[in-house]
Design a protein around this motif. Structure first.
Motif: not given
Length: 255
Positions: A96-97, A137, A141-143
């Protein structure tokens, strides 16, 4: 199954020799963009012969694109299958970037590996050539995160960009206030990076409005020892373990 995991970084290539689930050998060799497959094969031959290890498969993750082709040649010469982790392939966790394709393979592998061991939210700090902070997160998810120069880069910059300051090894000085030039530099690097890391962690927690589990890894992860009170877990082999774990679940992600 004997697996060779290769974490190809900007300064070093860290190699992990796994026999089934166990890391039996760990080696570090210099990472040079123009080193050829023949040169790497010469080094690997010595390591394999000396330690009695013969890999049956290899998996790599690289942040140095010119070296990927050389390691493909290494695998071809060794006559073993090679699995390469690239940005977005395999799809290990939601990114999520703004620009998912720009997230470094090492950062994705670290985040995935930490998720296999701990409940999120997680903050993974990698003390390598660059110091990176990666946030996972609550939903796994990768934040995003933070990138800044690493300890070694800081030391080299002082040496190369000044006329009189020497290059020093990075270790804890006897006191915060240095009484000679070398200890002054060591204090700035050691305590400066410690306090900077702690300060950034607090800023992240304040922005999230919640606590996070902090995992520290990378070549300098053990340098701070008990002074790294902000770390819940210090795991120097997190990236290698992540590469090996992904190899074990390759069909699940690539099928």
């Amino acid at each position: 199954m004997k697996i060779l995991a290769a974490d190809i970084g900007n300064s070093h290539i860290t190699l992990g020799a796994y026999d089934q689930e166990t890391l039996v050998h760990e080696w570090r060799i210099a990472s040079r963009p123009f080193r050829t497959a023949d040169e790497y094969l010469a080094v690997l031959s010595v390591l394999f012969d000396h330690n009695g290890f013969r890999p049956e498969r290899m998996i790599t993750g690289s942040v140095v694109p010119p070296l990927e082709g050389e390691w493909e040649k290494v695998a071809e010469t060794l006559k073993i299958p090679l699995r390469i982790i690239r940005p977005l392939k395999p799809d290990l966790l939601p990114l999520h970037v703004d620009t998912p394709e720009e997230v470094g393979v090492d950062r994705i592998v670290n985040s995935w590996a930490a998720l296999q061991k701990f409940d999120p939210p997680l903050l993974i700090i990698d003390f390598g050539t660059a110091t990176t902070f990666d946030l996972v997160g609550c939903e796994g998810d990768y934040c995003g995160g933070i990138i800044l120069p690493g300890l070694e880069l800081g030391s080299e910059a002082l040496f190369r960009r000044t006329a009189l300051l020497p290059q020093v090894s990075i270790r804890k000085p006897p006191s915060v206030i240095g009484r000679n030039t070398i200890d002054c530099i060591r204090s700035g690097l050691y305590f400066g990076w410690l306090d900077m890391t702690h300060g950034l962690i607090e800023r992240i927690k304040s922005e999230l409005k919640k606590d996070v589990c902090v995992i520290v890894t990378g070549g300098f992860s053990a340098a701070f020892g008990q002074d790294a009170a902000f770390a819940h877990h210090i795991m120097p082999t997190l990236t290698l373990d992540g590469l090996h774990g992904i190899d074990m679940k390759w069909d699940q992600y690539m099928g």
